[in-house]
Design a protein around this motif. Structure first.
Motif, mmCIF file in Angstrom:
data_model
loop_
_atom_site.group_PDB
_atom_site.id
_atom_site.type_symbol
_atom_site.label_atom_id
_atom_site.label_comp_id
_atom_site.label_asym_id
_atom_site.label_seq_id
_atom_site.Cartn_x
_atom_site.Cartn_y
_atom_site.Cartn_z
ATOM 1 N N GLN A 104 0.832 -1.203 0.000
ATOM 2 C CA GLN A 104 0.000 0.000 0.000
ATOM 3 C C GLN A 104 0.869 1.255 0.000
ATOM 4 N N LEU A 157 -11.049 -7.261 1.114
ATOM 5 C CA LEU A 157 -9.958 -6.332 0.830
ATOM 6 C C LEU A 157 -9.531 -6.401 -0.628
ATOM 7 N N ALA A 168 -15.774 0.882 4.047
ATOM 8 C CA ALA A 168 -14.453 1.477 3.838
ATOM 9 C C ALA A 168 -13.637 1.334 5.107
ATOM 10 N N ASP A 169 -12.329 1.287 4.923
ATOM 11 C CA ASP A 169 -11.418 1.268 6.059
ATOM 12 C C ASP A 169 -11.482 2.615 6.777
ATOM 13 N N VAL A 206 -9.474 5.485 5.253
ATOM 14 C CA VAL A 206 -9.792 6.087 3.957
ATOM 15 C C VAL A 206 -10.068 7.586 4.093
ATOM 16 N N PHE A 217 -9.004 -0.570 -0.620
ATOM 17 C CA PHE A 217 -8.518 0.670 -0.023
ATOM 18 C C PHE A 217 -7.938 1.597 -1.082
#
Length: 731
Positions: A242, A413, A612-613, A616, A684
């Motif tokens: 990421q 994910l 959503a995480d 975010v 993400f």
């Protein structure tokens, strides 16, 4: 009074600064050679990032997190740090004895596969007889992206027809993540560079110049990666797929934006000055301040992430900041050196023609084409324009209330097909949904039975076992009657493994381990164990996800206000004003709220994302506010420069007209590079790509084009309060 020479004044042949001939040759040559060396050394590290990166979620939790402490202790009970892979084998009908025998032979043969570490469990049949599960420990240092598909391939070739094998559990989902991130070095870079190249060709209508600007971005990325790789190898920084993806996009986007700003100034100076050396020096003088201010603002915003509890957030700050530093250095050293050597040829076939009568100060605003007309239109009705624009943006902000940013299941994910997700679904259909990813509870030995009884009372726990060395499976079931035998009938009860007076209990969840219900079970267990006064630590995959979401929500609430304050103070020092920075930050926050609101509606009603995480909104805020302020800095530094000569009102109009083209091009480039993140099938990154790309376009075409200039025009000279510019007439 004659206009002084400089970025805004006329500079005729012979009036620009002269550079000694030796330096005119030596300095560009040295700069180009240094950057060539850095790129040549750093380039090969693109293929080696996986050597120093990790996608293990527990590695990014703070050391104080309960799940982190549980994982550190759990290895002492098993004597291994192996990652469990759960193999689920299903059939269309009840499995026969022959099929069960073939399954046993096929799974035992996996012991010969490199990367399989420890004892493979015997097949465990489901109650309905339609499936079996097998636990296979995998080497934590193995490449799971290659190992897991190899296991599935071995099983598919050895199992009888009609049986399907899938690998799930922690190893399966880690392999999915690894496969999704595998496209960062190739696909992501290729798409981002292609998008930027197309935009640059359209903007410059040149052959050579887009390649020069793109090379500047790539050289900056190679040099940044060289330093970051060695810092990660020395355990100074923590890298993940990421972070790597965001680094690539930030460096390419920022370096290109800064290059666009310099090239625009350099082209203007080539029209005013005949000597390219003098044009280079003057262009640098006009570019250094806004680039340093812009980059410094982004770096300050990114470094605020160091306050994060999550290492995935706190490590992104310095990693991305290093990338921005190299982006600035490349745009202010390498690019000027290359275009100086190339001169007007760099713009072929549209060479800038030397015209000593050219002057930004004396030329009419309408001479600046479409942006001159837009500036004039905004100046006619500034109050009406800013009020209508603010109302529309405020309505868009309302959609942000629909954003579900409280975490997503691990199985969601990865976007698209997932063998691990399919395996978890099959596991839930035939076994307790939490089988294979149990809750780990470390308690004192004397509290073993009392803790077991408490776990069994929770509806979220299906069964409880304890780690036992003398058990064939490595664990033994625990009931309200005590530890049970795990072996042939008549076997004695297994003895729990005791480490420093503690034992490890494992509770099989009734819900999927990555579900909200499973996380609530972990919360309930922690509360119940604490209420009873037990010295207990609760960990496992579910606890890791829970602690990650909680830490991320904490970071969001802390860092967003800090970023606002830091950027506000920087703008006050840069613009030497109080009111103008407040206006710029307020409009940028309004733009972010609208982008988040629109994104929430699109995520929910168009893409049907599961949520959503919690990070975010934080990442979207940091990138949009820091990068959105960039364009306001480019605009307002030029507005202030023009206002010194033309007055507050004319300064705004001319500033918008002069900077409109280059800022719009920069916004398109940055939006395109962030949009490229969506090619990586990670939820993400796809969400961040949409929020930032849409937000940058909104900021470029609406906020910076309409809202900010209209507000500045309506406020007049007061916008520069308390500086002298708010009180004096133009020079």
């Amino acid at each position: 009074m004659p206009t002084p020479p400089g970025p805004s004044g006329p500079t005729h042949r012979g009036s620009g600064p002269r550079v000694p001939r030796a330096l005119r040759i030596l300095i560009p040559a040295v700069l180009i050679l240094v950057w060539l060396a850095a790129a040549g050394i750093g380039g090969p590290y693109f293929g080696r990032v996986d050597e120093v990166s990790s996608n293990d979620r527990t590695a990014y939790l703070p050391d104080s997190a309960e799940a982190t402490r549980a994982q550190a202790l759990a290895g002492d009970f098993s004597g291994s740090d192996a990652i469990p892979a759960i193999i689920v084998i299903t059939g269309e009908q009840e499995l026969t004895e022959d099929q069960l025998g073939a399954i046993t032979d096929a799974t035992e043969a996996l012991d010969d596969v490199d990367g399989v570490e420890g004892e493979i469990s015997p097949p465990i049949p489901s109650e309905d007889g339609l499936a079996v599960q097998v636990f296979v420990p995998l080497d934590a240092d193995a490449d799971l992206g290659d190992l897991v598909p190899q296991l599935e391939e071995e099983l598919s070739s050895d199992l009888p027809a009609g049986l399907t094998a899938r690998v799930t559990g922690p190893a399966g989902f880690s392999a999915d993540l690894g496969a999704a991130f595998a496209g960062i070095d190739g696909l992501l870079l290729g798409v981002a560079l292609a998008a930027v190249l197309i935009i640059l060709v359209i903007v410059y209508r040149s052959v050579l110049l887009p390649l020069i600007v793109l090379s500047t971005s790539m050289f900056a990325l190679c040099a940044a990666l060289l330093l970051i790789w060695h810092l990660a190898a020395a355990d100074v920084l923590l890298l993940s797929g990421q972070t790597q993806g965001i680094l690539f996009i930030l460096v390419i986007g920022a370096a290109t934006d800064y290059s666009l700003l310099y090239v625009a100034r350099y082209r203007d100076e080539l029209r005013r000055q005949q000597r390219k050396g003098a044009a280079t020096v003057t262009a640098l003088r006009g570019t250094v301040e806004p680039v340093l201010a812009s980059g410094g603002t982004v770096i300050a915003g990114l470094l605020c992430l160091l306050l994060s509890d999550l290492k995935s957030n706190s490590t992104l700050g310095p990693v991305a900041a290093i990338g921005i530093v190299f982006a600035m250095l490349a745009a202010l050293t390498l690019l000027p050196a290359i275009v100086y050597v190339a001169g007007r040829v760099a713009f072929w076939p549209r060479h800038p023609v030397y015209d000593p009568s050219t002057s930004d100060v004396s030329s009419p605003v309408l001479d600046h084409g479409v942006w001159g007309r837009i500036a004039t239109a905004v100046a006619r009705r500034p109050r009406t324009i800013w009020m209508l624009t603010a109302i529309v943006l405020a309505v868009g902000c309302a959609g942000a209330l629909q954003l579900k940013a409280d975490g997503v299941p691990q199985s969601d994910l990865v976007i698209g097909s997932s063998s691990a997700r399919d395996g978890q679904v099959a596991l839930g259909e035939h076994f307790p949904a939490g089988a294979g990813s149990p809750v780990q509870v470390i308690v004192d030995e004397e509290d073993l039975q009392a803790s077991t009884d408490l776990l069994l009372q929770d509806d979220g726990i299906d069964s409880v076992s304890v780690t036992a060395e003398d058990s064939p499976s490595g664990s033994a079931p625990v009931t309200a009657d005590g530890v049970q035998a795990q072996g042939p009938p008549g076997s004695p009860a297994a003895s729990p493994t005791v480490v420093d007076g503690r034992v490890l209990l494992q509770g099989t969840l009734t819900d999927a381990p990555d579900s909200a219900a499973a996380e609530q079970t972990v919360r309930d267990l922690r509360a119940a164990l604490g209420h009873e006064g037990f010295t207990a630590i609760v960990g496992g995959e579910t606890a890791t996800a829970l602690d990650t979401n909680d830490a991320s929500a904490h970071d969001r609430a802390l860092i967003i206000p800090v970023v606002l304050v830091v950027i506000l103070l920087i703008l006050m020092m840069l613009l030497r004003s109080v009111l103008a920075p407040i206006m710029l930050v307020a409009t940028t926050v309004l733009s972010f709220g609208t982008a988040l609101g629109v994104a929430a509606l699109v995520f929910q009603h168009v893409f049907a994302f599961p949520g959503a995480d919690p990070a975010v909104p934080l990442y979207g805020f940091v990138f949009l506010v820091a990068l959105g302020i960039d364009y306001n800095i480019f605009l307002m530094t030029r507005v202030r420069e023009e206002a010194l000569h033309q007055g507050a009102r004319e300064g705004v109009v001319r500033g918008l007209a002069v900077t409109g083209g280059v800022i719009t091009s920069a916004g398109l480039v940055l939006a395109a590079t962030f949009a490229a993140l969506s090619v990586i099938p990670i939820l993400f990154l796809v969400q961040i790509a949409f929020i930032v790309a849409f937000g940058v376009l909104l900021d470029t075409f609406v906020v910076r084009t309409l809202l900010v200039p209209a507000l500045a025009l309506d406020l007049g000279r007061a916008i520069w309060w308390p500086s002298r510019l708010s009180r004096r007439a133009p020079r």
